[in-house]
Structures are given as structure tokens and as C-alpha cells.
Design a protein around this motif. Structure first.
Motif, mmCIF file in Angstrom:
data_model
loop_
_atom_site.group_PDB
_atom_site.id
_atom_site.type_symbol
_atom_site.label_atom_id
_atom_site.label_comp_id
_atom_site.label_asym_id
_atom_site.label_seq_id
_atom_site.Cartn_x
_atom_site.Cartn_y
_atom_site.Cartn_z
ATOM 1 N N PHE A 26 0.827 -1.202 0.000
ATOM 2 C CA PHE A 26 0.000 0.000 0.000
ATOM 3 C C PHE A 26 0.864 1.256 0.000
ATOM 4 O O PHE A 26 0.599 2.212 -0.733
ATOM 5 C CB PHE A 26 -0.932 -0.003 1.209
ATOM 6 N N LEU A 27 1.898 1.249 0.806
ATOM 7 C CA LEU A 27 2.755 2.428 0.906
ATOM 8 C C LEU A 27 3.638 2.624 -0.326
ATOM 9 O O LEU A 27 4.027 3.747 -0.639
ATOM 10 C CB LEU A 27 3.623 2.341 2.160
ATOM 11 N N THR A 28 3.962 1.536 -1.031
ATOM 12 C CA THR A 28 4.879 1.663 -2.167
ATOM 13 C C THR A 28 4.162 1.797 -3.507
ATOM 14 O O THR A 28 4.596 2.581 -4.352
ATOM 15 C CB THR A 28 5.846 0.465 -2.240
ATOM 16 N N ILE A 29 3.072 1.043 -3.723
ATOM 17 C CA ILE A 29 2.442 1.086 -5.048
ATOM 18 C C ILE A 29 1.056 1.708 -5.041
ATOM 19 O O ILE A 29 0.481 1.921 -6.104
ATOM 20 C CB ILE A 29 2.386 -0.317 -5.689
ATOM 21 N N GLY A 30 0.485 1.971 -3.891
ATOM 22 C CA GLY A 30 -0.805 2.643 -3.823
ATOM 23 C C GLY A 30 -1.963 1.693 -3.572
ATOM 24 O O GLY A 30 -1.842 0.476 -3.641
ATOM 25 N N PHE A 31 -3.119 2.296 -3.307
ATOM 26 C CA PHE A 31 -4.299 1.538 -2.914
ATOM 27 C C PHE A 31 -4.840 0.663 -4.035
ATOM 28 O O PHE A 31 -5.139 -0.517 -3.831
ATOM 29 C CB PHE A 31 -5.398 2.497 -2.431
ATOM 30 N N GLY A 32 -4.997 1.212 -5.214
ATOM 31 C CA GLY A 32 -5.592 0.473 -6.329
ATOM 32 C C GLY A 32 -4.801 -0.764 -6.703
ATOM 33 O O GLY A 32 -5.366 -1.845 -6.891
ATOM 34 N N TYR A 33 -3.492 -0.613 -6.826
ATOM 35 C CA TYR A 33 -2.655 -1.757 -7.177
ATOM 36 C C TYR A 33 -2.635 -2.789 -6.045
ATOM 37 O O TYR A 33 -2.624 -3.992 -6.303
ATOM 38 C CB TYR A 33 -1.234 -1.312 -7.506
ATOM 39 N N THR A 34 -2.633 -2.324 -4.825
ATOM 40 C CA THR A 34 -2.671 -3.249 -3.693
ATOM 41 C C THR A 34 -3.981 -4.016 -3.672
ATOM 42 O O THR A 34 -4.003 -5.219 -3.410
ATOM 43 C CB THR A 34 -2.476 -2.491 -2.366
ATOM 44 N N LEU A 35 -5.074 -3.347 -3.960
ATOM 45 C CA LEU A 35 -6.373 -4.012 -4.035
ATOM 46 C C LEU A 35 -6.371 -5.058 -5.146
ATOM 47 O O LEU A 35 -6.868 -6.173 -4.962
ATOM 48 C CB LEU A 35 -7.469 -2.981 -4.265
ATOM 49 N N ALA A 36 -5.790 -4.717 -6.284
ATOM 50 C CA ALA A 36 -5.703 -5.666 -7.395
ATOM 51 C C ALA A 36 -4.868 -6.884 -7.002
ATOM 52 O O ALA A 36 -5.248 -8.028 -7.294
ATOM 53 C CB ALA A 36 -5.109 -4.991 -8.629
ATOM 54 N N VAL A 37 -3.747 -6.665 -6.340
ATOM 55 C CA VAL A 37 -2.912 -7.780 -5.877
ATOM 56 C C VAL A 37 -3.704 -8.668 -4.917
ATOM 57 O O VAL A 37 -3.666 -9.900 -5.016
ATOM 58 C CB VAL A 37 -1.613 -7.263 -5.214
ATOM 59 N N GLY A 38 -4.436 -8.047 -4.001
ATOM 60 C CA GLY A 38 -5.235 -8.813 -3.048
ATOM 61 C C GLY A 38 -6.302 -9.646 -3.738
ATOM 62 O O GLY A 38 -6.540 -10.804 -3.370
ATOM 63 N N ILE A 39 -6.940 -9.085 -4.754
ATOM 64 C CA ILE A 39 -7.961 -9.829 -5.499
ATOM 65 C C ILE A 39 -7.335 -11.000 -6.238
ATOM 66 O O ILE A 39 -7.868 -12.116 -6.234
ATOM 67 C CB ILE A 39 -8.707 -8.878 -6.455
ATOM 68 N N PHE A 40 -6.177 -10.780 -6.856
ATOM 69 C CA PHE A 40 -5.514 -11.870 -7.565
ATOM 70 C C PHE A 40 -5.034 -12.958 -6.601
ATOM 71 O O PHE A 40 -5.089 -14.149 -6.926
ATOM 72 C CB PHE A 40 -4.341 -11.359 -8.405
ATOM 73 N N VAL A 41 -4.592 -12.577 -5.420
ATOM 74 C CA VAL A 41 -4.199 -13.567 -4.410
ATOM 75 C C VAL A 41 -5.408 -14.395 -4.000
ATOM 76 O O VAL A 41 -5.323 -15.626 -3.886
ATOM 77 C CB VAL A 41 -3.545 -12.876 -3.189
ATOM 78 N N LEU A 42 -6.545 -13.749 -3.789
ATOM 79 C CA LEU A 42 -7.768 -14.462 -3.417
ATOM 80 C C LEU A 42 -8.208 -15.414 -4.526
ATOM 81 O O LEU A 42 -8.564 -16.568 -4.259
ATOM 82 C CB LEU A 42 -8.882 -13.473 -3.097
ATOM 83 N N ILE A 43 -8.161 -14.962 -5.768
ATOM 84 C CA ILE A 43 -8.524 -15.826 -6.891
ATOM 85 C C ILE A 43 -7.573 -17.021 -6.974
ATOM 86 O O ILE A 43 -8.007 -18.160 -7.170
ATOM 87 C CB ILE A 43 -8.534 -15.018 -8.210
ATOM 88 N N GLY A 44 -6.291 -16.782 -6.802
ATOM 89 C CA GLY A 44 -5.313 -17.875 -6.813
ATOM 90 C C GLY A 44 -5.555 -18.878 -5.699
ATOM 91 O O GLY A 44 -5.458 -20.096 -5.899
ATOM 92 N N TYR A 45 -5.901 -18.378 -4.528
ATOM 93 C CA TYR A 45 -6.208 -19.253 -3.393
ATOM 94 C C TYR A 45 -7.424 -20.122 -3.690
ATOM 95 O O TYR A 45 -7.418 -21.336 -3.451
ATOM 96 C CB TYR A 45 -6.443 -18.410 -2.140
ATOM 97 N N LEU A 46 -8.468 -19.506 -4.248
ATOM 98 C CA LEU A 46 -9.686 -20.257 -4.565
ATOM 99 C C LEU A 46 -9.433 -21.291 -5.662
ATOM 100 O O LEU A 46 -9.949 -22.412 -5.596
ATOM 101 C CB LEU A 46 -10.800 -19.299 -4.967
ATOM 102 N N ILE A 47 -8.637 -20.950 -6.668
ATOM 103 C CA ILE A 47 -8.285 -21.918 -7.706
ATOM 104 C C ILE A 47 -7.487 -23.072 -7.099
ATOM 105 O O ILE A 47 -7.721 -24.245 -7.428
ATOM 106 C CB ILE A 47 -7.516 -21.237 -8.857
ATOM 107 N N GLY A 48 -6.576 -22.770 -6.208
ATOM 108 C CA GLY A 48 -5.805 -23.812 -5.532
ATOM 109 C C GLY A 48 -6.688 -24.744 -4.714
ATOM 110 O O GLY A 48 -6.510 -25.969 -4.738
ATOM 111 N N LYS A 49 -7.655 -24.176 -3.996
ATOM 112 C CA LYS A 49 -8.590 -25.013 -3.237
ATOM 113 C C LYS A 49 -9.417 -25.886 -4.166
ATOM 114 O O LYS A 49 -9.695 -27.038 -3.870
ATOM 115 C CB LYS A 49 -9.522 -24.140 -2.383
ATOM 116 N N TRP A 50 -9.811 -25.331 -5.315
ATOM 117 C CA TRP A 50 -10.603 -26.080 -6.276
ATOM 118 C C TRP A 50 -9.800 -27.242 -6.855
ATOM 119 O O TRP A 50 -10.295 -28.354 -6.986
ATOM 120 C CB TRP A 50 -11.081 -25.137 -7.366
ATOM 121 N N VAL A 51 -8.528 -26.991 -7.200
ATOM 122 C CA VAL A 51 -7.667 -28.037 -7.741
ATOM 123 C C VAL A 51 -7.447 -29.137 -6.707
ATOM 124 O O VAL A 51 -7.407 -30.327 -7.045
ATOM 125 C CB VAL A 51 -6.323 -27.440 -8.217
#
Length: 69
Positions: A26-51
Motif C-alpha cells: 500500500f505504501l509503495t504502489i498505492g491503494f488500487g494496485y494493492t487491491l488488485a494484488v489482493g484480489i488476484f491472491v484471493l482468486i489464486g487461493y480459490l483456484i488452488g482449493k478447487w484443484v
């Protein structure tokens, strides 16, 4: 002793590490990019659980729309 201590507090330790990482992001790349990273991490986690065969979407939907007394 250290393994017992870690296993007892693993959720807190993991949560703290995640909070530190997202704070730095958040401090280095900003709120929007951090939110995007968090969403991609969540999607990756859900795909991993599905696999792994551990994702039960029906239970999540039921929990989301069930009445709480």
C-alpha cells in the motif's frame, strides 16, 4: 517448543505477516494496485482449493444467505 508455539499461534502469525506485506504494498504502489494484488491472491487461493478438491461453493453460498438467529 518453537514448533508447538508456532502451531498454537499460526493464524495470528500468518495474519500479521499478510498485514505487513499488504501495508508495504500500500505504501509503495498505492491503494488500487494493492487491491488488485489482493484480489488476484484471493482468486489464486480459490483456484488452488478447487484443484485440491477442497472448495465447496454450495456451502459458501448457503452460509452467505442463511439466516442467523
Amino acid at each position: 517448543m518453537n514448533q508447538e508455539l508456532f502451531m498454537r499461534y499460526r493464524g495470528r502469525i500468518l495474519g500479521l505477516l499478510i498485514a505487513i506485506v499488504f501495508s508495504i504494498l500500500f505504501l509503495t504502489i498505492g491503494f488500487g494496485y494493492t487491491l488488485a494484488v489482493g484480489i488476484f491472491v484471493l482468486i489464486g487461493y480459490l483456484i488452488g482449493k478447487w484443484v485440491d478438491g477442497d472448495l465447496n461453493v454450495g456451502a459458501y453460498i448457503d452460509a452467505l444467505f442463511s439466516k442467523r438467529d
